[in-house]
Write a protein that holds these residues in place. Structure first.
Motif: not given
Length: 496
Positions: A340-341, A344-345, A348-352, A354
């Protein structure tokens, strides 16, 4: 044509789920704890196995007890034709799979009596599943009394389940244009699919996958590490080291739970106190303390390989990470924090995202497709490259991938038969990107020089019920027909 009720089945390596959609309400048939049913069979002396949660719970208690036999991860072995013996009776892998389909059907009928009997369903498959594997699944479903309407790729079904779960959103989605990446890493496979939502159509743009490196593979890596550490700590030589099959099954069961817990905890422990291993009259218990950091060192190379597949999918689709609107994480292995890290790298955090219903969304997508009776359509034309490097189209874009719509017979002539073969170069028309060669079929012809219209190749192309493009070709050499299957077709649906 809209059905009164649509059923979908996600037959999984680790877990299996059925779902139903009636046009308004979407229901997944899960266990009383709101969890998917484990794809585990427990034979305990009777012909009819116990399937699901109860079977999985009993592995630790009875995995090494005579008179008990557990079958796990049968989907990963579905292609095998050999027999497996259970208490003296032979079984094929598809028969084990059939027991899971039967269980899903009976569980839905028993616990949801308001729904009709599941007589047919759309069934999902991994991207790489070939004709032999799909036929085995169809045979398993039919033995359980379920007709397979069609097969749909698992990550594609997940997108449909995610987008169309709310029927009121369908009109809104008709105007929507988005690029969606589905990262589906389950117990048996890693499937990565780039999907485009474009003004009333949804279709696959690029598919990548690892058929062998998945949750089960990580279980085996971690189990090997646990055994290696056990041997080192107790001064036991690896040479000749062998666990009893039942003990090995119990350890694998405990390792799987440890791996799952490491997605939530920094440290976990495995304890098998009685009879783990014995040699020269001495018995050894197993105690293993595992940290998340250590587990990440074991799987780091495989995580990086998975990210490389993501890069390849983007590259082949001529897209940048910034052009992806949503990234959907599906499957238990996608919950690993290191993965997951990395995602997100990259995005971007908002597009990934769960997905909360990640365990059921694939079956739900299949149920939606079944309800609306959306047939899969070909995304790109399938062609034959001719000797002058032009291309003859066999099946055009938007061809419905069913036998009654996708079948064609063509006669070609071999322009140079000196090597005793005619070559059918099958390509996929990718528009501005040109034609990409998918397969080359060599068809035996006479090597005697006569004239261009003598050495001909008769080829038949058809898409069968399993959504496999089957090609048979025969040249002028009698009795030497050539057959080829293409299972990696990209397809889409029209919902407008």
């Amino acid at each position: 044509m809209v059905q009164s009720m649509g059923f979908g089945i996600d037959f999984g390596t680790t877990n299996s789920v059925a779902a139903v959609f009636n046009g308004e309400e979407l229901t997944a048939f899960v266990d009383p704890n709101n969890l998917p049913h484990p794809s585990v069979l427990w034979y305990k002396g009777e012909p009819q196995p116990i399937v699901g949660r109860e079977a999985k719970k009993r592995i630790k208690d009875f995995g090494n007890t005579p008179g008990n036999k557990f079958i796990t991860s049968i989907k990963s072995q579905i292609h095998k034709q050999e027999e497996f013996e259970i208490f003296g009776k032979p079984y094929y892998t598809w028969q084990f799979a059939s027991e899971i389909f039967r269980f899903l059907k009976e569980d839905a009928k028993e616990r949801y009596p308001g729904y009709p009997d599941m007589m047919e369903a759309v069934v999902t498959v991994p991207l790489y599943f070939n004709g032999k594997q799909r036929k085995a699944i169809r045979k398993a479903a039919e033995r359980a009394g379920i007709a397979v309407k069609t097969f749909i790729h698992e990550p594609f079904a997940a997108v449909v389940g995610y987008l169309f779960a709310d029927p009121s959103q369908v009109e809104y989605l008709k105007e929507k244009r988005e690029n969606i990446l589905v990262f589906d890493w389950g117990g048996g496979t890693l499937d990565i699919t780039l999907v485009k939502l474009d003004s009333g159509t949804i279709y696959e743009v690029n598919n990548q996958g690892y058929p062998d490196k998945s949750g089960d593979y990580f279980d085996e890596l971690l189990m090997k590490d646990v055994i290696d550490t056990f041997q080192q700590e107790n001064g036991i030589t690896p040479h000749g080291f062998r666990l009893e099959p039942g003990i090995e099954s119990i350890l694998l069961h405990e390792v799987e739970f440890a791996k799952i817990d490491l997605s939530r905890k920094d440290n976990v422990s495995i304890l098998l106190a009685d009879g783990f291993y014995s040699i020269n009259g001495k018995r050894y218990p197993l105690f293993s303390d595992i940290s998340r950091r250590h587990f990440e060192t074991i799987i780091n190379d495989d995580i990086q390989d998975a990210m490389s597949l993501v890069d390849r999918a983007l590259h082949q689709a001529h897209l940048q990470a910034s052009q992806i609107n949503q990234v959907l994480l599906i499957g238990g292995t996608s919950r690993i924090p290191l993965l997951k890290k990395q995602m997100r790298n990259t995005f971007g955090t908002t597009k990934v995202i769960e997905i909360p219903n990640a365990d059921t969304v694939i079956a739900e997508g299949a149920a939606i497709i079944s309800f609306y009776d959306w047939p899969p359509e070909l995304v790109r034309p399938i062609c034959i490259q001719l000797s002058d490097e032009s291309h003859y189209t066999i099946f055009d874009k938007k061809t419905i991938l069913k036998p009654e719509f996708a079948q064609k017979g063509v006669v070609f002539f071999c322009t140079d038969n000196r090597e005793g073969e005619g070559r059918l170069i099958i390509t996929e028309n990718r528009g501005e990107q040109g034609h990409q060669v998918k397969e080359i079929v060599s068809v035996p012809v006479s090597n005697k020089l006569k004239n261009i219209y003598t050495e001909r190749v008769v080829a038949d192309f058809r898409v069968d019920l399993d959504v496999i493009l089957r090609i048979s070709a025969r040249g002028s050499v009698e009795g030497k027909a050539v057959y080829l299957d293409i299972h990696d077709l990209c397809y889409g649906l029209r919902f407008a």
